[in-house]
Enzyme design. Structure first.
Site, PDB file in Angstrom:
ATOM      1  N   LYS A 154       1.265  -0.967   0.392  1.00 16.48           N
ATOM      2  CA  LYS A 154      -0.126   0.173  -0.118  1.00 16.48           C
ATOM      3  C   LYS A 154       0.997   1.242  -0.035  1.00 16.48           C
ATOM      4  O   LYS A 154       0.408   1.921  -0.561  1.00 16.48           O
ATOM      5  CB  LYS A 154      -1.030  -0.029   1.240  1.00 16.48           C
ATOM      6  CG  LYS A 154      -1.716  -1.127   1.460  1.00 16.48           C
ATOM      7  CD  LYS A 154      -3.081  -1.171   2.817  1.00 16.48           C
ATOM      8  CE  LYS A 154      -1.966  -1.258   3.744  1.00 16.48           C
ATOM      9  NZ  LYS A 154      -1.895  -2.207   3.648  1.00 16.48           N
ATOM     10  N   ARG A 165     -10.301  -0.443   9.041  1.00 14.56           N
ATOM     11  CA  ARG A 165      -9.875  -2.176   8.697  1.00 14.56           C
ATOM     12  C   ARG A 165     -10.743  -2.283   9.261  1.00 14.56           C
ATOM     13  O   ARG A 165     -10.565  -4.106   9.190  1.00 14.56           O
ATOM     14  CB  ARG A 165      -8.029  -1.892   8.461  1.00 14.56           C
ATOM     15  CG  ARG A 165      -7.461  -1.904   9.967  1.00 14.56           C
ATOM     16  CD  ARG A 165      -6.626  -2.415  10.047  1.00 14.56           C
ATOM     17  NE  ARG A 165      -5.717  -1.494   9.853  1.00 14.56           N
ATOM     18  CZ  ARG A 165      -4.090  -1.788   9.840  1.00 14.56           C
ATOM     19  NH1 ARG A 165      -3.389  -2.564  10.073  1.00 14.56           N
ATOM     20  NH2 ARG A 165      -3.425  -0.531   9.091  1.00 14.56           N
ATOM     21  N   ARG A 169      11.298  -5.094   5.131  1.00 12.51           N
ATOM     22  CA  ARG A 169      10.962  -3.935   5.806  1.00 12.51           C
ATOM     23  C   ARG A 169      12.194  -2.560   6.220  1.00 12.51           C
ATOM     24  O   ARG A 169      12.171  -2.836   7.585  1.00 12.51           O
ATOM     25  CB  ARG A 169       9.649  -3.376   6.116  1.00 12.51           C
ATOM     26  CG  ARG A 169       9.140  -2.007   5.875  1.00 12.51           C
ATOM     27  CD  ARG A 169       7.479  -1.971   5.760  1.00 12.51           C
ATOM     28  NE  ARG A 169       7.073  -3.175   6.769  1.00 12.51           N
ATOM     29  CZ  ARG A 169       6.023  -2.861   7.264  1.00 12.51           C
ATOM     30  NH1 ARG A 169       5.279  -1.977   5.512  1.00 12.51           N
ATOM     31  NH2 ARG A 169       5.087  -3.373   7.634  1.00 12.51           N
ATOM     32  N   ARG A 222      10.787  -1.648  12.070  1.00  8.98           N
ATOM     33  CA  ARG A 222       9.916  -1.135  13.008  1.00  8.98           C
ATOM     34  C   ARG A 222       9.571  -2.307  13.842  1.00  8.98           C
ATOM     35  O   ARG A 222       9.798  -3.589  13.807  1.00  8.98           O
ATOM     36  CB  ARG A 222       8.161  -1.317  12.366  1.00  8.98           C
ATOM     37  CG  ARG A 222       7.689   0.052  11.085  1.00  8.98           C
ATOM     38  CD  ARG A 222       6.778  -0.011  10.001  1.00  8.98           C
ATOM     39  NE  ARG A 222       6.044  -0.502  10.812  1.00  8.98           N
ATOM     40  CZ  ARG A 222       4.678  -1.216  10.578  1.00  8.98           C
ATOM     41  NH1 ARG A 222       4.617  -0.751   8.530  1.00  8.98           N
ATOM     42  NH2 ARG A 222       3.506  -1.655  10.698  1.00  8.98           N
ATOM     43  N   ARG A 257      -0.237  -9.854  12.456  1.00 10.54           N
ATOM     44  CA  ARG A 257      -1.482  -8.742  12.121  1.00 10.54           C
ATOM     45  C   ARG A 257      -2.104  -9.108  10.704  1.00 10.54           C
ATOM     46  O   ARG A 257      -3.146  -8.798  10.717  1.00 10.54           O
ATOM     47  CB  ARG A 257      -0.053  -7.823  11.987  1.00 10.54           C
ATOM     48  CG  ARG A 257      -0.163  -6.864  12.770  1.00 10.54           C
ATOM     49  CD  ARG A 257       0.969  -6.081  12.870  1.00 10.54           C
ATOM     50  NE  ARG A 257       1.442  -5.792  11.483  1.00 10.54           N
ATOM     51  CZ  ARG A 257       2.625  -5.008  10.972  1.00 10.54           C
ATOM     52  NH1 ARG A 257       4.295  -5.397  11.361  1.00 10.54           N
ATOM     53  NH2 ARG A 257       2.609  -5.040  10.087  1.00 10.54           N
TER      54      ARG A 257
HETATM   55  N1  LIG Z   1      10.317  -8.425  -3.100  1.00 11.88           N
HETATM   56  C1  LIG Z   1       9.578  -6.828  -2.710  1.00 11.88           C
HETATM   57  N2  LIG Z   1       9.404  -5.752  -2.286  1.00 11.88           N
HETATM   58  C2  LIG Z   1       8.217  -5.154  -2.272  1.00 11.88           C
HETATM   59  C3  LIG Z   1       7.280  -5.524  -2.897  1.00 11.88           C
HETATM   60  N3  LIG Z   1       6.663  -4.072  -2.957  1.00 11.88           N
HETATM   61  C4  LIG Z   1       6.524  -3.335  -1.743  1.00 11.88           C
HETATM   62  N4  LIG Z   1       7.889  -4.256  -0.914  1.00 11.88           N
HETATM   63  C5  LIG Z   1       8.020  -4.156   0.240  1.00 11.88           C
HETATM   64  O1  LIG Z   1       7.231  -4.100   0.811  1.00 11.88           O
HETATM   65  C6  LIG Z   1       7.699  -3.808   2.261  1.00 11.88           C
HETATM   66  C7  LIG Z   1       6.540  -3.663   2.352  1.00 11.88           C
HETATM   67  O2  LIG Z   1       5.729  -2.640   1.417  1.00 11.88           O
HETATM   68  P1  LIG Z   1       5.177  -1.669   2.208  1.00 11.88           P
HETATM   69  O3  LIG Z   1       4.966  -0.299   0.104  1.00 11.88           O
HETATM   70  O4  LIG Z   1       5.483  -1.253   3.603  1.00 11.88           O
HETATM   71  O5  LIG Z   1       2.852  -2.282   2.609  1.00 11.88           O
HETATM   72  P2  LIG Z   1       2.235  -2.111   3.135  1.00 11.88           P
HETATM   73  O6  LIG Z   1       2.142  -2.129   4.350  1.00 11.88           O
HETATM   74  O7  LIG Z   1       1.521  -2.360   2.096  1.00 11.88           O
HETATM   75  O8  LIG Z   1       2.884  -0.618   3.167  1.00 11.88           O
HETATM   76  C8  LIG Z   1       8.084  -2.478   1.736  1.00 11.88           C
HETATM   77  O9  LIG Z   1       9.510  -2.875   2.252  1.00 11.88           O
HETATM   78  C9  LIG Z   1       8.762  -2.958   0.632  1.00 11.88           C
HETATM   79  O10 LIG Z   1       9.361  -2.022  -0.225  1.00 11.88           O
HETATM   80  C10 LIG Z   1       7.837  -6.028  -4.107  1.00 11.88           C
HETATM   81  O11 LIG Z   1       6.937  -5.947  -5.547  1.00 11.88           O
HETATM   82  N5  LIG Z   1       8.981  -7.305  -4.218  1.00 11.88           N
HETATM   83  N1  LIG Z   2      -7.755   1.047  11.262  1.00 12.71           N
HETATM   84  C1  LIG Z   2      -6.226   0.672  12.154  1.00 12.71           C
HETATM   85  N2  LIG Z   2      -7.094   0.323  12.597  1.00 12.71           N
HETATM   86  C2  LIG Z   2      -6.673  -0.132  14.869  1.00 12.71           C
HETATM   87  N3  LIG Z   2      -5.017   0.264  14.680  1.00 12.71           N
HETATM   88  C3  LIG Z   2      -4.522   0.542  13.536  1.00 12.71           C
HETATM   89  C4  LIG Z   2      -5.172   1.445  12.314  1.00 12.71           C
HETATM   90  N4  LIG Z   2      -3.716   1.196  10.947  1.00 12.71           N
HETATM   91  C5  LIG Z   2      -2.889   0.643  12.010  1.00 12.71           C
HETATM   92  N5  LIG Z   2      -3.410   0.502  13.186  1.00 12.71           N
HETATM   93  C6  LIG Z   2      -2.217   0.603  13.762  1.00 12.71           C
HETATM   94  O1  LIG Z   2      -1.039   0.409  13.284  1.00 12.71           O
HETATM   95  C7  LIG Z   2      -0.351  -0.807  13.697  1.00 12.71           C
HETATM   96  C8  LIG Z   2       0.830  -0.159  12.029  1.00 12.71           C
HETATM   97  O2  LIG Z   2      -0.845  -0.062  10.794  1.00 12.71           O
HETATM   98  P1  LIG Z   2       0.250  -0.292   9.712  1.00 12.71           P
HETATM   99  O3  LIG Z   2       1.274   0.940   9.146  1.00 12.71           O
HETATM  100  O4  LIG Z   2      -1.249   0.372   8.722  1.00 12.71           O
HETATM  101  O5  LIG Z   2       0.693  -1.791   9.176  1.00 12.71           O
HETATM  102  P2  LIG Z   2       0.130  -2.169   7.935  1.00 12.71           P
HETATM  103  O6  LIG Z   2       0.024  -2.262   7.132  1.00 12.71           O
HETATM  104  O7  LIG Z   2       1.732  -3.361   7.730  1.00 12.71           O
HETATM  105  O8  LIG Z   2      -0.467  -3.903   8.618  1.00 12.71           O
HETATM  106  C9  LIG Z   2      -1.253  -1.708  12.657  1.00 12.71           C
HETATM  107  O9  LIG Z   2      -0.321  -2.741  13.332  1.00 12.71           O
HETATM  108  C10 LIG Z   2      -2.151  -1.227  14.507  1.00 12.71           C
HETATM  109  O10 LIG Z   2      -1.271  -1.763  15.160  1.00 12.71           O
END
Ligand SMILES: Nc1nc2c(ncn2[C@@H]2O[C@H](COP(=O)(O)OP(=O)(O)O)[C@@H](O)[C@H]2O)c(=O)[nH]1
Ligand SMILES: Nc1ncnc2c1ncn2[C@@H]1O[C@H](COP(=O)(O)OP(=O)(O)O)[C@@H](O)[C@H]1O
Length: 227
Positions: A19, A98, A139, A172, A183
């Site tokens: 995302k 969420r 990450r 993190r 999660r």
């Molecule tokens: N190997 C790989 N890593 C990715 C890809 N897209 C994102 N990532 C990495 O995966 C991790 C999670 O992505 P992130 O955008 O933070 O996901 P979010 O938690 O949904 O916001 C980060 O370290 C990104 O740099 C991909 O296509 N391939």
């Molecule tokens: N909408 C939400 N409701 C409750 N807790 C949240 C929400 N968004 C984020 N959090 C808290 O912040 C943490 C990190 O969220 P986020 O950065 O979105 O992580 P990821 O996308 O990796 O799940 C979550 O694990 C939760 O503890």
């Protein structure tokens, strides 16, 4: 790039689905889009040791969801202050809502009259969950900006340093294999009813792919053609 019609987008996706990654790519194409990430908002509160941050840390450090009362007020206040005004045509939310209760509270608070929801498009990023644990354990983040890196996929130019500010990157607290698994389980339990909420409103789309390089063009196509 083709002009966008007003965009009020919710990005859904499992932890580590990309995302934040596709959001940063989208903002490079459309710099006028304002974006809010609930996780980034909370991490900044935690870094600033605010009352909300200190409370949220009790949950985020364990991969547990922060109570609705805390996160919903934080997001609604931020939207009212920075987003919901005539100057902002395009915005996106990542990480909130969420769960259905959050979606209902958000629509009750901010749904424009005559609209189905505060959003006019909800896109689920569908990535095989088999790739997520490795992605997340590699990450690294720059908390003040929310910029995301990956030791394998997108390393910083200088190891351990943010490309723009040179400030330190961190792993993190909740990016360990054990907490990520929790999660993911929580996400899977909550996302189906949430998708139904938006599917019933006729605004849900899903884009699938193994990598963000596959997902992003599909997201762009949905945004440019859907709205
Ligand atoms: N190997 C790989 N890593 C990715 C890809 N897209 C994102 N990532 C990495 O995966 C991790 C999670 O992505 P992130 O955008 O933070 O996901 P979010 O938690 O949904 O916001 C980060 O370290 C990104 O740099 C991909 O296509 N391939
Ligand atoms: N909408 C939400 N409701 C409750 N807790 C949240 C929400 N968004 C984020 N959090 C808290 O912040 C943490 C990190 O969220 P986020 O950065 O979105 O992580 P990821 O996308 O990796 O799940 C979550 O694990 C939760 O503890």
């Amino acid at each position: 790039m083709s002009a966008l019609k007003p965009l009020r987008l919710l990005l859904l996706g499992a932890p580590g689905s990309g995302k934040g990654t596709v959001t940063s790519r989208l903002l490079k194409v459309y710099p006028g889009i304002q974006s809010i990430s609930s996780g980034d908002l909370l991490r900044r509160q935690i870094a600033q040791k605010t009352h909300i941050g200190l409370e949220a840390l009790n949950y985020t450090s364990k991969g547990a969801l922060v109570p609705d009362s805390v996160i919903t007020k934080l997001i609604v206040d931020d939207l009212k202050e920075n987003i919901i005004n005539p100057q902002v045509q395009h915005w996106l939310l990542d990480g909130f809502p969420r769960k259905v209760s959050q979606a209902e509270d958000l629509d009750a608070a901010l749904k424009p009259a005559g609209e189905k929801s505060v959003f006019n498009l909800v896109v689920e990023i569908d990535v095989p969950q088999s790739v997520i644990v490795e992605r997340i354990t590699n990450r690294r983040v720059h908390v003040p900006s929310g910029r995301v890196y990956n030791l394998q996929y997108k390393p910083p130019k200088v190891p351990g340093k943010d490309d723009i500010t040179g400030e330190a990157l961190v792993q993190r607290l909740d990016d360990t294999e054990e907490i990520v698994t929790k999660r993911l389980n929580d996400y899977n339990a909550l996302v189906s009813p949430l998708k139904k909420y938006y599917r019933d409103l006729g605004i849900l789309k899903t884009v699938s792919g193994e990598t963000s390089d596959i997902v992003f063009p599909k997201l762009l196509d949905v945004i440019q053609n859907k709205i």
